[in-house]
Design a protein around this motif. Structure first.
Motif, mmCIF file in Angstrom:
data_model
loop_
_atom_site.group_PDB
_atom_site.id
_atom_site.type_symbol
_atom_site.label_atom_id
_atom_site.label_comp_id
_atom_site.label_asym_id
_atom_site.label_seq_id
_atom_site.Cartn_x
_atom_site.Cartn_y
_atom_site.Cartn_z
ATOM 1 N N LYS A 172 4.667 -0.293 -14.371
ATOM 2 C CA LYS A 172 3.503 -1.152 -14.194
ATOM 3 C C LYS A 172 2.975 -1.539 -15.568
ATOM 4 C CE LYS A 172 -0.308 -1.536 -11.022
ATOM 5 N NZ LYS A 172 -1.030 -0.860 -9.937
ATOM 6 N N SER A 195 7.054 1.098 -7.697
ATOM 7 C CA SER A 195 7.257 2.093 -6.650
ATOM 8 C C SER A 195 6.574 3.394 -7.012
ATOM 9 C CB SER A 195 8.753 2.334 -6.434
ATOM 10 O OG SER A 195 8.979 3.389 -5.526
ATOM 11 N N LEU A 196 6.100 4.104 -5.986
ATOM 12 C CA LEU A 196 5.485 5.408 -6.200
ATOM 13 C C LEU A 196 6.475 6.543 -5.947
ATOM 14 C CD1 LEU A 196 1.993 4.916 -4.509
ATOM 15 C CD2 LEU A 196 2.581 4.758 -6.923
ATOM 16 N N ASP A 197 7.720 6.204 -5.610
ATOM 17 C CA ASP A 197 8.743 7.190 -5.288
ATOM 18 C C ASP A 197 9.189 7.905 -6.564
ATOM 19 O OD1 ASP A 197 11.914 7.044 -3.467
ATOM 20 O OD2 ASP A 197 10.792 8.722 -4.339
ATOM 21 N N PHE A 215 0.837 -1.212 0.000
ATOM 22 C CA PHE A 215 0.000 0.000 0.000
ATOM 23 C C PHE A 215 0.867 1.255 0.000
ATOM 24 C CE2 PHE A 215 -2.361 3.373 2.182
ATOM 25 C CZ PHE A 215 -3.496 3.414 1.404
ATOM 26 N N ASN A 216 1.922 1.291 0.833
ATOM 27 C CA ASN A 216 2.795 2.470 0.917
ATOM 28 C C ASN A 216 3.584 2.706 -0.354
ATOM 29 O OD1 ASN A 216 1.979 3.001 3.541
ATOM 30 N ND2 ASN A 216 3.696 1.915 4.489
ATOM 31 N N ASN A 217 4.061 1.625 -0.994
ATOM 32 C CA ASN A 217 4.914 1.751 -2.176
ATOM 33 C C ASN A 217 4.157 1.831 -3.494
ATOM 34 O OD1 ASN A 217 7.254 1.605 -0.575
ATOM 35 N ND2 ASN A 217 7.301 -0.628 -0.680
ATOM 36 N N GLU A 218 2.975 1.220 -3.532
ATOM 37 C CA GLU A 218 2.261 1.106 -4.809
ATOM 38 C C GLU A 218 0.834 1.632 -4.773
ATOM 39 O OE1 GLU A 218 2.753 -2.970 -6.293
ATOM 40 O OE2 GLU A 218 4.395 -3.188 -4.850
ATOM 41 N N GLY A 219 0.375 2.002 -3.587
ATOM 42 C CA GLY A 219 -0.997 2.471 -3.479
ATOM 43 C C GLY A 219 -1.974 1.308 -3.439
ATOM 44 N N ILE A 220 -3.248 1.619 -3.338
ATOM 45 C CA ILE A 220 -4.280 0.581 -3.270
ATOM 46 C C ILE A 220 -4.286 -0.288 -4.525
ATOM 47 C CG2 ILE A 220 -6.094 2.038 -4.265
ATOM 48 C CD1 ILE A 220 -6.531 -0.499 -1.389
ATOM 49 N N SER A 221 -3.892 0.299 -5.662
ATOM 50 C CA SER A 221 -3.891 -0.469 -6.917
ATOM 51 C C SER A 221 -2.879 -1.607 -6.875
ATOM 52 C CB SER A 221 -3.583 0.447 -8.107
ATOM 53 O OG SER A 221 -2.282 1.003 -8.000
ATOM 54 N N GLY A 222 -1.835 -1.477 -6.023
ATOM 55 C CA GLY A 222 -0.850 -2.539 -5.907
ATOM 56 C C GLY A 222 -1.444 -3.826 -5.384
#
Length: 302
Positions: free
Chosen positions: A148, A135-137, A55-62
């Protein structure tokens, strides 16, 4: 039109509903299954830790990576399985007698083998999509930041990198895992036939029967589930990390990770499998009644 078609359609529909309801658990268990090194900084320490990090790295879509391919896969899988299972079941159930244990095993073997051979490419694609970390970074280098990929892009990537044969990676453990639905449906049919002698089954009964039968099946076959998931990934170029066969994978996991490696992610997998099966059996029975009525109406109209 044969009831077998209605069973196939309702099984596909029930599978789609149950898949959507439990998919985050599939993502978590899949990533834990393929994780070989638990000492890396981004390694998952357990089910909840995996949920938090994804969740922290990819969001709910992860947590829903590969959902589209999974929905397609479960619809095809359940449709094929129930069609062959119900067809074989009717051959055995002459004179309205329930199937014996041996007949249940034979029906499950035929249906499961046909399903695996047709759908393995779908689950190879889904496994790679589900286990691919992103990653969302925004400050991370584009060279090290995985993109993705959608279903079509993943399929093309597999073909370009590994060729068409890779769509049948893990086919041997997948065929061995035909024993999973065999155990599941044998347990289900045997308990169901006994309860039906005492009362009429309702939605809650099918929910509980699905949960119990899947708990027994998944608990007894889990090491092969881990091996199948790892073999469906792109195989490493390193000899020590590549699984040449099911037996080779079994030996390497025990040697490198201990017996506990064969049960990575089992908690989330058992929870997911039990809930998926419970919802599947419950919704399938509901959808079956509507499907039969719809097909009968359509036949009269035509």
């Amino acid at each position: 039109m044969s009831d077998n078609i209605a069973h196939a359609i309702s099984g596909a529909g029930g599978g789609i509903i149950s898949m959507i309801l439990t998919y985050p658990l599939i993502t978590v268990s899949s990533r834990l299954q393929v994780q070989k090194d638990t000492k890396e900084s981004d390694a998952y320490k357990g089910g909840w830790d995996a949920v938090v990090k994804i969740f922290n790295n990819e969001g709910i879509s992860g947590l829903y990576s590969g959902l589209n391919s999974a929905i397609f896969g479960i619809a095809v899988t359940n449709g094929i399985y129930y069609y062959f299972y119900e067809t074989t079941k009717k051959m055995f159930e002459k004179g309205n007698r329930p199937m014996s244990v041996v007949e249940s095993i034979m029906a499950g073997t035929i249906a499961g083998s046909a399903t695996v051979l047709v759908t393995n490419p779908i689950w190879v694609v889904n496994t790679r999509m589900t286990t691919r970390k992103v990653s969302l970074d925004e400050d991370e280098s584009e060279k090290t930041k995985p993109k993705k990929l959608g279903t079509i892009a993943t399929i093309l990537k597999i073909i370009n990198e590994d060729g068409f044969k890779s769509f049948w990676q893990g086919i041997i453990p997948a065929l061995i895992l035909v024993i999973n639905p065999i155990i599941q449906y044998t347990v289900f049919e045997q308990i169901k036939s006994r309860i039906e002698k005492m009362k009429k089954l309702g939605n809650l009964d099918f929910f509980l029967l699905g949960a119990i039968s899947k708990l027994v099946a998944t608990g007894s076959t889990y090491p092969y589930i881990v091996i199948k998931s790892r073999m469906q990934l792109r195989q490493s170029s390193q000899e020590s990390a590549r699984y040449k066969s099911t037996w080779d994978g079994l030996q390497k996991i025990i040697a490198n990770e201990g017996y506990g490696g064969l049960y990575k992610g089992i908690t989330s997998k058992l929870l997911q499998s039990v809930l998926t099966a419970a919802f599947l059996f419950m919704y399938k029975e509901v959808l079956f009644k509507y499907t039969v009525a719809f097909l009968a109406l359509r036949k009269r109209v035509i």
